[in-house]
Design an enzyme around this catalytic site. Structure first.
Site, mmCIF file in Angstrom:
data_model
loop_
_atom_site.group_PDB
_atom_site.id
_atom_site.type_symbol
_atom_site.label_atom_id
_atom_site.label_comp_id
_atom_site.label_asym_id
_atom_site.label_seq_id
_atom_site.Cartn_x
_atom_site.Cartn_y
_atom_site.Cartn_z
ATOM 1 N N THR A 274 0.825 -1.202 0.000
ATOM 2 C CA THR A 274 0.000 0.000 0.000
ATOM 3 C C THR A 274 0.860 1.253 0.000
ATOM 4 O O THR A 274 0.538 2.245 -0.666
ATOM 5 C CB THR A 274 -0.930 -0.005 1.228
ATOM 6 N N VAL A 276 3.880 1.827 -1.316
ATOM 7 C CA VAL A 276 4.386 2.137 -2.661
ATOM 8 C C VAL A 276 3.235 2.418 -3.611
ATOM 9 O O VAL A 276 3.301 3.328 -4.442
ATOM 10 C CB VAL A 276 5.268 0.984 -3.190
ATOM 11 N N GLU A 294 -3.245 -3.157 -7.035
ATOM 12 C CA GLU A 294 -3.538 -4.352 -6.238
ATOM 13 C C GLU A 294 -2.585 -4.335 -5.049
ATOM 14 O O GLU A 294 -1.427 -4.741 -5.158
ATOM 15 C CB GLU A 294 -3.348 -5.617 -7.084
ATOM 16 N N CYS A 328 -1.401 -12.290 -1.263
ATOM 17 C CA CYS A 328 -2.170 -11.109 -0.884
ATOM 18 C C CYS A 328 -3.530 -11.505 -0.330
ATOM 19 O O CYS A 328 -4.168 -10.733 0.385
ATOM 20 C CB CYS A 328 -2.317 -10.161 -2.069
ATOM 21 N N GLY A 490 -7.388 -18.295 -3.314
ATOM 22 C CA GLY A 490 -7.816 -19.191 -4.379
ATOM 23 C C GLY A 490 -8.873 -18.604 -5.292
ATOM 24 O O GLY A 490 -9.849 -19.261 -5.631
#
Length: 540
Positions: A274, A276, A294, A328, A490
């Site tokens: 977050t 960067v 993302e 993530c 997933g």
């Protein structure tokens, strides 16, 4: 494609280097030679790997080493790119894209099919390289390459389905419609934890919508990016297309910063922290570019008192321990109804104690190493802060530095007991630490889920339809991914992937994410021979 640029070495240069650093090559030799067939299949050499590809393999930047996180041995070397290389590459991508954008969309699909088949042919060796360089276990490495294959199949389908809209016009003799045309060049800055899939999501959708791509991979996974680029290069050559359409420039943060700031990069897809990502968003917005961000996760999984506890326990184990906590979408927070907390934790303690930690290429291993030594420090620092705040370690909590694990980046998957108001649960640590807590009411559980700055993935386990629809409704989870009776990780390629709040708001992969790579045009056609104006305006 652009890959890392490598400086060619003369025989005398190599001899001198060997003389200066024979220990380095003795260490390197064991890892490289052990997996020689993988490297030979993928076109990776121990030295002289070139990390820039803009239709030619070259390089003018620093020589960097790729390390195996199992033992921190050097796998190979890459000559990286520079901002000058990036400048040349951006021009070459733009030239190639002018050809590509004129190709009918279904014909683009034929090219994507060739890329898909080439990846299938190299599925296992590329998956092994991911496991070797990144550290995830082999089934996950192969599964990541499969994600790229899947998104290419999805994009192939899109090549026959991309559609605009026909809009009713209020003026007689007029037609209104929408057009979706490519923006130009998509800059892709990917992270170490998914060195193939994140690039694949963006590359496949960018290409089918008529764009070119320039890839800046993570500095610690250069070999994977070179191998992928070589595969794509061959596929483009089969269709007599300029291979610079998919360019690669490996390098340090300066290369990434230059890509973000350059107006020739019409879309910047950034996957990372977050901190960067916030800077990336500002720079791209300042030049009126388009960004797909993302960023951080800090995902929660809620276990209610009306669910299958065995199912929940299995889901939590994979979601919290898989990829050594380096996804993530990893579950970071486990929010459990107070009436079922003890039995669930007992199941999880037994499961955690049976997790085999070790070499990700070894059969039976469920948890590989952390990617870097720095990540091990994050692990220990997080647990130290936990203790300072009064948290409790339930299971795990140790750095593993004995036997065959001594020289690697191995830690125990860890589960803690915390209070929801602790600072430690507000921030994401990219390591296998799961914070557990209890709740009394559904409203309280949803509040705990939402009461963090991040908003990527969330999950609830329940058999109550009322709870399900509360969870996915306007008063439920505020995340971009909202699951029921499956874990937080997933994600399938058919749905849009991304999150809200400090996760950045980006969406990649499926659904209508393809629209982010296009410029929308509202087109009105007058075929009436008259000139009626909208809203009934009459200038006489």
């Amino acid at each position: 494609m652009i890959s890392n640029i490598f400086k060619l070495r003369t025989a005398s240069t190599i001899s001198n280097l060997l003389a200066r650093n024979s220990t380095f090559y003795a260490r390197s030799l064991s890892t490289f030679e052990k997996h020689r067939s993988v490297f030979d299949t993928l076109g990776i050499e121990k030295t002289n790997n070139k990390g820039v590809f803009d239709g030619e393999w070259k390089g003018s930047g620093d020589i960097v080493a790729s390390y195996n996180p199992v033992n921190n041995e050097v796998i190979g070397e890459v000559i990286t790119g520079t901002t000058n290389d990036l400048n040349v590459a951006l021009d070459k991508v733009a030239e190639a894209q002018k050809i590509w954008r004129e190709i009918p969309v279904p014909k683009r699909g034929h090219v994507l099919l060739t890329m898909r088949n080439a990846l299938v042919e190299h599925l296992e060796p590329l998956g092994k390289l991911v496991a070797l360089e990144m550290g995830k276990i082999l089934p996950e490495g192969i599964g990541e390459v499969q994600e790229y294959i899947d998104i290419l199949e999805y994009a192939l389908g899109l090549s026959r389905m991309l559609q605009g809209s026909i809009i009713p016009s209020e003026r007689p003799g007029h037609a209104m419609l929408e057009t979706w045309n490519p923006l130009g060049t998509v800059g892709i800055i990917s992270a170490f934890n998914f060195p193939v899939a994140v690039y694949g999501w963006n590359c496949a959708i960018a290409l089918v919508t008529g764009n070119g791509t320039l890839w800046k991979p993570a500095p610690t996974t250069p070999l994977v990016s070179i191998a992928v680029t070589r595969i794509i290069e061959k596929a483009l050559k089969q269709h007599d297309l300029p291979t610079s359409l998919c360019s690669l420039v490996t390098g340090d943060a300066q290369v990434g910063q230059a890509l973000v700031a350059d107006k020739r990069s019409h879309v910047v897809s950034f996957t990372g922290s977050t901190h960067v990502g916030r800077q990336v968003g500002k720079v791209v917005q300042e030049r009126f570019g388009r960004s797909i961000l993302e960023l951080g996760g800090n995902n929660a999984l809620i276990v209610t008192d009306e669910c299958d506890l065995d199912l929940a326990a299995r889901a939590v184990l994979f979601a919290a321990v898989g990829t050594a906590g380096q996804r993530c979408t990893t579950t970071r927070r486990l929010i459990v109804h107070e009436s079922v907390y003890d039995p669930l934790i007992e199941k999880l303690k037994k499961a955690y104690q049976q997790v085999k930690v070790g070499d990700p290429l070894e059969e039976g291993v469920l948890c590989g190493p952390l990617h870097t030594k720095e990540a091990v420090h994050v692990y220990t620092n997080t647990l130290n802060k936990l203790k300072e705040e009064g948290g409790e370690i339930i299971v795990g909590g140790r750095v593993l530095d004995h036997g065959s694990l001594k020289s690697g980046n191995f830690v125990e998957p860890t589960m803690t007991r915390v209070r929801p108001d602790m600072k430690i649960v507000q921030n994401e640590s990219f390591v296998p630490i799961l914070h557990t807590m209890t709740y009394k009411t559904l409203e309280e559980a949803i509040y705990f889920n939402n009461n963090v700055a991040q908003g990527l993935s969330s999950s609830i386990f329940t058999n109550n339809p009322s709870t399900i629809f509360k969870w996915i409704g306007p008063s439920g989870s505020d995340c971009g991914i909202i699951n029921v009776n499956i874990p937080t990780n997933g994600a399938e390629i058919g749905g849009a992937f991304g999150g809200e709040k400090e996760t950045g708001g980006g969406r990649e992969s499926g659904s209508d994410s393809w629209k982010q790579y296009c410029r929308r045009g509202t087109c009105t056609i007058n075929y009436s021979g008259a000139l009626p104006l909208a809203q009934g305006i009459n200038f006489g």
